[in-house]
Design a protein around this motif. Sequence first.
Motif: not given
Length: 239
Positions: A142-160
């Motif tokens: 949120r602070r850097y304006g990075i889109d993580n709207s597709h992150r409904e659940l944690h996932g190791a590759l997505l979070d990386s």
Amino acid sequence: MSARQIILDTETTGIDPEAGHNIIEIGCVEMVRRKLTGNTWHQYLKPDREVEAEAIEVHGITNEFLLDKPRFVELGREFIDFVRGAELIIHNAAFDIGFLDTELARNGFSERMAQICTVTDTLALARKKYPGQRNSLDALCRRYGIDNSHRELHGALLDSEILADVYLALTGGQTALQLGQSGQDGDGGDEPVRRVDTAGMGLRVQRASADELAQHDAFLDLLDKKSDGAVWRQLKEPM
């Protein structure tokens, strides 16, 4: 700092490796000289115990899904070879490194992560840069304006992948600009600055139009969003 960096995240059966919890997913994203290479290492792992219900609520990885996956012992050497010599970038690194070291010991590997690579904790970096503020991965997005709207659940590759963007924003920006400074490259460093006398030149002052000023303000809004604030707006008397 290694030119090769690996942004890493894990998902687990629970929160305490000493209580017998296992890693069930490892996601790695490779970056070389701050450029993503597209090279990744991603595996789901079958644990030696059931995944806790609370953990499933976080990452959505079920016991049934993991039944046919390989165990850590089968892929540990491949993982070590992938990360060896790199700088690991991890958010809350103590958690992931604690689990990885436990898995290495539990499965008969002689090395520990500190012997394989170096580690940088983005949570520690964020806390130093933004003391007293929320510095979770979501908060930094949120602070850097990075889109993580597709992150409904944690996932190791997505979070990386998300952490790679956060890390670049967190550590980005120009750190030094020294032109003609004394002692730099031996090129005129000791020569004094010569100022031009503009008196009597009749120089024309070109004022910005309303449209240009609006575009300038929009650009400063973007800088405010992506950084700690546009320096131009921090000046009392902009030049």
